[in-house]
Motif scaffolding. Structure first.
Motif, mmCIF file in Angstrom:
data_model
loop_
_atom_site.group_PDB
_atom_site.id
_atom_site.type_symbol
_atom_site.label_atom_id
_atom_site.label_comp_id
_atom_site.label_asym_id
_atom_site.label_seq_id
_atom_site.Cartn_x
_atom_site.Cartn_y
_atom_site.Cartn_z
ATOM 1 N N ILE A 125 0.702 -1.171 0.022
ATOM 2 C CA ILE A 125 0.155 -0.093 0.090
ATOM 3 C C ILE A 125 0.976 1.305 -0.004
ATOM 4 N N SER A 126 0.377 2.171 -0.859
ATOM 5 C CA SER A 126 1.141 3.467 -0.846
ATOM 6 C C SER A 126 0.218 4.482 -1.089
ATOM 7 N N GLU A 127 0.179 5.342 -0.188
ATOM 8 C CA GLU A 127 -0.963 6.402 -0.031
ATOM 9 C C GLU A 127 -2.119 5.858 0.045
ATOM 10 N N ASN A 128 -3.132 5.707 -0.935
ATOM 11 C CA ASN A 128 -4.423 5.271 -0.914
ATOM 12 C C ASN A 128 -4.529 4.143 -2.251
ATOM 13 N N GLU A 129 -3.395 3.682 -2.537
ATOM 14 C CA GLU A 129 -3.361 2.679 -3.438
ATOM 15 C C GLU A 129 -2.978 1.239 -3.122
ATOM 16 N N LEU A 130 -3.722 0.217 -2.839
ATOM 17 C CA LEU A 130 -3.334 -1.123 -2.636
ATOM 18 C C LEU A 130 -3.202 -1.945 -3.976
ATOM 19 N N THR A 131 -2.066 -2.597 -3.829
ATOM 20 C CA THR A 131 -1.403 -3.637 -4.881
ATOM 21 C C THR A 131 -1.623 -4.897 -4.409
ATOM 22 N N ILE A 132 -2.372 -5.997 -4.746
ATOM 23 C CA ILE A 132 -2.363 -7.307 -4.534
ATOM 24 C C ILE A 132 -2.031 -7.945 -5.804
ATOM 25 N N LYS A 133 -0.782 -8.742 -5.655
ATOM 26 C CA LYS A 133 0.033 -9.424 -6.741
ATOM 27 C C LYS A 133 -0.003 -8.243 -7.865
#
Length: 106
Positions: free
Chosen positions: A14-22
Motif C-alpha cells: 500500500i502506498s498512499e491510498n493505492e493497494l496492490t495485490i499481486k
C-alpha cells in the motif's frame, strides 16, 4: 510511506491510498492505512488493510476483489482464523475502548 507484505506466492503493498495485490491495483479512499496482512486459510489467500483514521477494515481475495460485507468497523489490524470449529472463518479486531469484535465470514 510504502508498506509491503509478502509470502512466497503473494505480494501486497500500500502506498498512499493505492493497494496492490499481486499485480492488481485498487484505489481506496484517502486515509491512514495499516500495513497489509496476508492470510492463507482453507486454500484461499486473503489480504486485509485497516483505515485507522476512519476505523474501516477491508478484506480482499487474491484477485483483489472485496469480500462481500466489507468494509466493516474496526480499530486495528485483524487476525483471521477458524476459532469455533465451524466451516466459516472469523475476523477478530479491536473495537472501541476495552472491546474486541469478532466477525464471521458467510
Amino acid at each position: 510511506k510504502h508498506k509491503i507484505t509478502t509470502t512466497s506466492k503473494t505480494l501486497a503493498a500500500i502506498s498512499e491510498n493505492e493497494l496492490t495485490i499481486k499485480s492488481k491495483k485498487i484505489t481506496l479512499d484517502y486515509g491512514n492505512y495499516s500495513e497489509p496482512k496476508i492470510f492463507y486459510l482453507n486454500n484461499k489467500i486473503y489480504v486485509s488493510v485497516t483505515d485507522l483514521q476512519h476505523k474501516k477494515i477491508y478484506l480482499y481475495d487474491s484477485q483483489a476483489k472485496l469480500i462481500p460485507g466489507f468494509p466493516v468497523y474496526g480499530n486495528s489490524s485483524i487476525e483471521m482464523q477458524n476459532i469455533d470449529n465451524e466451516p466459516n472463518l472469523e475476523v477478530i479486531t479491536k473495537g472501541d475502548k476495552n472491546s474486541i469484535i469478532v466477525y464471521e465470514l458467510q
